[in-house]
Design a protein around this motif. Structure first.
Motif, PDB file in Angstrom:
ATOM      1  N   PHE A   9      47.844  35.520  37.526  1.00 35.45           N
ATOM      2  CA  PHE A   9      48.939  35.115  36.654  1.00 35.45           C
ATOM      3  C   PHE A   9      50.150  36.028  36.854  1.00 35.45           C
ATOM      4  CE2 PHE A   9      45.220  33.475  34.200  1.00 35.45           C
ATOM      5  CZ  PHE A   9      45.564  32.127  34.264  1.00 35.45           C
ATOM      6  N   ALA A  10      51.285  35.586  36.280  1.00 37.96           N
ATOM      7  CA  ALA A  10      52.563  36.273  36.491  1.00 37.96           C
ATOM      8  C   ALA A  10      52.529  37.737  36.034  1.00 37.96           C
ATOM      9  CB  ALA A  10      53.675  35.529  35.755  1.00 37.96           C
ATOM     10  N   ILE A  11      51.804  38.021  34.973  1.00 37.64           N
ATOM     11  CA  ILE A  11      51.870  39.378  34.407  1.00 37.64           C
ATOM     12  C   ILE A  11      51.170  40.402  35.294  1.00 37.64           C
ATOM     13  CG2 ILE A  11      49.788  39.274  32.965  1.00 37.64           C
ATOM     14  CD1 ILE A  11      51.660  40.607  30.745  1.00 37.64           C
ATOM     15  N   GLU A  12      50.270  39.931  36.178  1.00 36.11           N
ATOM     16  CA  GLU A  12      49.590  40.849  37.093  1.00 36.11           C
ATOM     17  C   GLU A  12      49.578  40.209  38.479  1.00 36.11           C
ATOM     18  OE1 GLU A  12      45.567  41.879  35.973  1.00 36.11           O
ATOM     19  OE2 GLU A  12      45.395  43.317  37.611  1.00 36.11           O
ATOM     20  N   PRO A  13      50.753  40.179  39.147  1.00 36.72           N
ATOM     21  CA  PRO A  13      50.901  39.348  40.352  1.00 36.72           C
ATOM     22  C   PRO A  13      50.082  39.828  41.544  1.00 36.72           C
ATOM     23  CG  PRO A  13      52.895  40.619  39.934  1.00 36.72           C
ATOM     24  CD  PRO A  13      52.007  40.824  38.747  1.00 36.72           C
ATOM     25  N   GLU A  14      49.593  41.072  41.523  1.00 35.62           N
ATOM     26  CA  GLU A  14      48.777  41.541  42.649  1.00 35.62           C
ATOM     27  C   GLU A  14      47.325  41.770  42.236  1.00 35.62           C
ATOM     28  OE1 GLU A  14      50.843  44.577  44.855  1.00 35.62           O
ATOM     29  OE2 GLU A  14      52.273  43.065  45.554  1.00 35.62           O
ATOM     30  N   ALA A  15      46.844  40.925  41.351  1.00 36.13           N
ATOM     31  CA  ALA A  15      45.454  41.029  40.891  1.00 36.13           C
ATOM     32  C   ALA A  15      44.489  40.486  41.943  1.00 36.13           C
ATOM     33  CB  ALA A  15      45.294  40.233  39.595  1.00 36.13           C
ATOM     34  N   ASN A  16      43.229  40.939  41.852  1.00 34.65           N
ATOM     35  CA  ASN A  16      42.160  40.451  42.734  1.00 34.65           C
ATOM     36  C   ASN A  16      40.988  39.945  41.870  1.00 34.65           C
ATOM     37  OD1 ASN A  16      40.465  39.902  44.855  1.00 34.65           O
ATOM     38  ND2 ASN A  16      40.205  42.030  45.504  1.00 34.65           N
ATOM     39  N   PRO A  17      41.242  38.874  41.080  1.00 37.08           N
ATOM     40  CA  PRO A  17      40.244  38.477  40.077  1.00 37.08           C
ATOM     41  C   PRO A  17      38.946  37.915  40.651  1.00 37.08           C
ATOM     42  CG  PRO A  17      42.043  36.883  40.123  1.00 37.08           C
ATOM     43  CD  PRO A  17      42.456  38.033  41.012  1.00 37.08           C
ATOM     44  N   VAL A  18      38.967  37.335  41.850  1.00 38.96           N
ATOM     45  CA  VAL A  18      37.704  36.815  42.403  1.00 38.96           C
ATOM     46  C   VAL A  18      36.726  37.971  42.609  1.00 38.96           C
ATOM     47  CG1 VAL A  18      36.614  35.716  44.400  1.00 38.96           C
ATOM     48  CG2 VAL A  18      38.718  34.755  43.455  1.00 38.96           C
ATOM     49  N   GLN A  19      37.230  39.074  43.190  1.00 33.53           N
ATOM     50  CA  GLN A  19      36.367  40.244  43.396  1.00 33.53           C
ATOM     51  C   GLN A  19      35.858  40.784  42.059  1.00 33.53           C
ATOM     52  OE1 GLN A  19      35.637  41.639  46.676  1.00 33.53           O
ATOM     53  NE2 GLN A  19      33.984  42.227  45.295  1.00 33.53           N
ATOM     54  N   LEU A  20      36.776  40.897  41.086  1.00 31.37           N
ATOM     55  CA  LEU A  20      36.383  41.408  39.768  1.00 31.37           C
ATOM     56  C   LEU A  20      35.319  40.511  39.137  1.00 31.37           C
ATOM     57  CD1 LEU A  20      39.855  42.359  38.221  1.00 31.37           C
ATOM     58  CD2 LEU A  20      38.062  43.937  38.975  1.00 31.37           C
ATOM     59  N   TYR A  21      35.501  39.195  39.280  1.00 32.64           N
ATOM     60  CA  TYR A  21      34.557  38.265  38.669  1.00 32.64           C
ATOM     61  C   TYR A  21      33.187  38.350  39.337  1.00 32.64           C
ATOM     62  CZ  TYR A  21      32.327  34.019  37.072  1.00 32.64           C
ATOM     63  OH  TYR A  21      31.416  33.134  36.538  1.00 32.64           O
ATOM     64  N   HIS A  38      44.117  36.035  47.551  1.00 33.45           N
ATOM     65  CA  HIS A  38      44.205  37.489  47.322  1.00 33.45           C
ATOM     66  C   HIS A  38      42.915  38.207  47.708  1.00 33.45           C
ATOM     67  CE1 HIS A  38      47.909  38.200  44.530  1.00 33.45           C
ATOM     68  NE2 HIS A  38      48.215  37.600  45.654  1.00 33.45           N
ATOM     69  N   LYS A  39      41.771  37.600  47.416  1.00 37.45           N
ATOM     70  CA  LYS A  39      40.485  38.241  47.770  1.00 37.45           C
ATOM     71  C   LYS A  39      40.449  38.483  49.289  1.00 37.45           C
ATOM     72  CE  LYS A  39      35.762  38.637  48.097  1.00 37.45           C
ATOM     73  NZ  LYS A  39      35.401  39.944  48.671  1.00 37.45           N
ATOM     74  N   LEU A  40      40.848  37.470  50.069  1.00 37.09           N
ATOM     75  CA  LEU A  40      40.819  37.611  51.529  1.00 37.09           C
ATOM     76  C   LEU A  40      41.914  38.569  52.003  1.00 37.09           C
ATOM     77  CD1 LEU A  40      40.173  33.875  52.485  1.00 37.09           C
ATOM     78  CD2 LEU A  40      38.508  35.750  52.468  1.00 37.09           C
ATOM     79  N   TRP A  41      43.046  38.574  51.280  1.00 38.68           N
ATOM     80  CA  TRP A  41      44.141  39.500  51.607  1.00 38.68           C
ATOM     81  C   TRP A  41      43.700  40.948  51.335  1.00 38.68           C
ATOM     82  CZ3 TRP A  41      48.143  41.068  47.585  1.00 38.68           C
ATOM     83  CH2 TRP A  41      49.125  41.869  48.149  1.00 38.68           C
ATOM     84  N   PHE A  42      43.071  41.186  50.177  1.00 36.11           N
ATOM     85  CA  PHE A  42      42.586  42.537  49.859  1.00 36.11           C
ATOM     86  C   PHE A  42      41.497  42.975  50.840  1.00 36.11           C
ATOM     87  CE2 PHE A  42      44.811  42.043  45.876  1.00 36.11           C
ATOM     88  CZ  PHE A  42      45.106  43.342  45.482  1.00 36.11           C
ATOM     89  N   ASP A  43      40.707  42.007  51.322  1.00 38.79           N
ATOM     90  CA  ASP A  43      39.645  42.330  52.283  1.00 38.79           C
ATOM     91  C   ASP A  43      40.207  42.558  53.693  1.00 38.79           C
ATOM     92  OD1 ASP A  43      37.785  42.127  50.295  1.00 38.79           O
ATOM     93  OD2 ASP A  43      36.982  40.177  50.915  1.00 38.79           O
ATOM     94  N   GLY A  44      41.499  42.347  53.878  1.00 43.56           N
ATOM     95  CA  GLY A  44      42.114  42.573  55.188  1.00 43.56           C
ATOM     96  C   GLY A  44      41.990  41.403  56.147  1.00 43.56           C
ATOM     97  N   GLU A  45      41.500  40.254  55.632  1.00 45.69           N
ATOM     98  CA  GLU A  45      41.331  39.091  56.511  1.00 45.69           C
ATOM     99  C   GLU A  45      42.619  38.280  56.653  1.00 45.69           C
ATOM    100  OE1 GLU A  45      37.843  36.677  56.457  1.00 45.69           O
ATOM    101  OE2 GLU A  45      36.927  37.957  54.929  1.00 45.69           O
ATOM    102  N   LEU A  46      43.478  38.359  55.631  1.00 47.42           N
ATOM    103  CA  LEU A  46      44.743  37.618  55.661  1.00 47.42           C
ATOM    104  C   LEU A  46      45.907  38.588  55.561  1.00 47.42           C
ATOM    105  CD1 LEU A  46      44.067  34.699  53.108  1.00 47.42           C
ATOM    106  CD2 LEU A  46      43.640  34.722  55.580  1.00 47.42           C
ATOM    107  N   LYS A  47      47.052  38.183  56.134  1.00 47.27           N
ATOM    108  CA  LYS A  47      48.293  38.922  55.904  1.00 47.27           C
ATOM    109  C   LYS A  47      49.216  38.048  55.068  1.00 47.27           C
ATOM    110  CE  LYS A  47      50.215  37.406  60.294  1.00 47.27           C
ATOM    111  NZ  LYS A  47      50.708  37.747  61.609  1.00 47.27           N
ATOM    112  N   ARG A  48      50.133  38.707  54.371  1.00 48.56           N
ATOM    113  CA  ARG A  48      51.023  38.013  53.445  1.00 48.56           C
ATOM    114  C   ARG A  48      52.446  38.115  53.956  1.00 48.56           C
ATOM    115  NH1 ARG A  48      51.723  39.948  47.155  1.00 48.56           N
ATOM    116  NH2 ARG A  48      52.883  41.627  48.137  1.00 48.56           N
TER     117      ARG A  48
END
Ligand SMILES: [Zn+2]
Length: 357
Positions: free
Chosen positions: A235-247, A331-341
């Protein structure tokens, strides 16, 4: 929709309490169901026999778990419960699992009606206060630039979203001005039983589930649902969150519970098969991540990903959750280094697979 639902066991069969009625799950534990005016058309709430000393000696009464949204229909259902199902005893406390409107909506009304405290984790309480007050960044307007950055450009949809600026506040017009803090690992005495608080992340800031070893029951809130997968969104308030990993990490906090624990979820029917459901949910996200990874061979925005992950037609409200959920998987794949933004010349963020040379 969970295609593997038949692997779970519904010990109550087709029993569904009507709004305004209760169904006994165990001595002192009751299931209530309130209507919701959404595609997800109901929420389960729980009523537990309790005894608390509020300063005048031990007093018998009830602890409520979750509230329903703030509308006349839900208030009327509660009034029916109060008139017919409290056995002449008062409500002593209101526990709220998390800040979403169907859970916290009527907390203020219930707490004022009975002059009792609300029990919440600190993050859930703070988010409920921020969103109910429509504070900058936590109101509906914050989502336009967020979704536009992630590819939502259709003017008709943007216009529909603009009508939803005060959406949360319309469902949660007030939150109690003070609260009793709950925290991870806490053991909460409710009547004759201890309930252990298990916090979960990724769906909401600091979600509270409650496990009772004595009753072998888990009030799972929205963290473990039998039929639908829990929404995990950026969501907008935490634009760089990684909620899939957290979940996914949070789901594993439930693995140590007994395999035959009876799960009391916020949506759907009480079920057994917690470990099976945890495995199903992990597999669900692995499959979604695979789809996203394959799509990102070419640059994709979160909005581009939505039809790849979701085949059904959606209204503007569902679309916002879908974009949030698509972004969460990117974001999960981006945080894992698999995707670039990358930010395109059109101002849209796109993700693409990192080529391994
Ligand atoms: Zn929720």
């Amino acid at each position: 929709m969970n295609l593997l639902e038949s692997q779970l066991d519904y010990p109550l069969g087709e029993v569904l309490p009507e709004p305004g009625t209760v169904h006994e799950m165990a001595p002192g534990v009751y299931w209530l169901r309130m209507a919701l005016p959404f595609a997800l058309n109901h929420i389960n709430l729980w009523m537990l026999e309790d005894e608390i000393d509020r300063g005048n000696g031990p007093e018998r009464g009830w602890t409520l778990v979750d509230c329903g949204i703030a509308n006349d229909a839900t208030r009327a259902s509660w009034e029916q419960i109060f008139a017919q199902h409290l056995g002449g005893l008062p409500v002593l406390r209101v526990i709220v699992t998390h800040c979403h409107p169907d859970h916290v909506g009527l907390a203020s009304w219930l707490c004022e009606r009975w002059n009792v405290p609300v029990w919440m984790t600190a993050s859930e309480y703070a988010f409920a206060r921020m969103m109910s007050a429509s504070l900058p960044g936590a109101d509906g307007t914050a989502m336009f630039p967020h979704f536009q950055l992630h590819g939502l450009r259709d003017p008709a949809t943007v216009e529909k979203l603009q009508a939803r600026k005060t959406y949360y506040a319309s469902l949660v017009p007030a939150v109690p001005h003070a609260y009793h803090r709950m925290h991870s690992g806490q053991n909460i005495r409710i009547g004759q039983h201890g309930w252990q608080l298990i916090t979960g992340f990724g769906h909401s800031p600091e979600h509270a589930s409650l496990y009772c070893a004595g009753l072998n029951m888990l009030i799972s809130g929205d963290m473990v649902l039998p039929r639908i997968s829990t929404n995990v969104s950026v969501f907008a308030i935490e634009p760089e969150a990684n909620p899939v990993q957290l979940y996914l990490d949070s789901l594993d906090k439930f693995r140590h519970l007994p395999a035959d624990v009876l799960v009391l979820p916020s949506h759907g029917k009480p079920f057994r098969g917690l470990h099976t459901r945890i495995d199903q949910l992990h597999a669900h996200h692995v499959a979604r991540l695979d789809e996203v990874r394959i799509a990102c061979a070419t640059p994709q925005s979160a909005t581009d990903i939505v039809p790849i992950m979701f085949s059904r037609a959606m209204d503007a409200h569902q679309l916002t959750f879908a974009i949030g959920e698509a972004l969460a998987h990117l974001h999960k794949l981006w945080f894992d280094g698999e995707l670039k933004r990358q930010i395109g010349e059109d101002g849209v963020v796109r993700f693409q697979t990192v080529k391994i040379e």
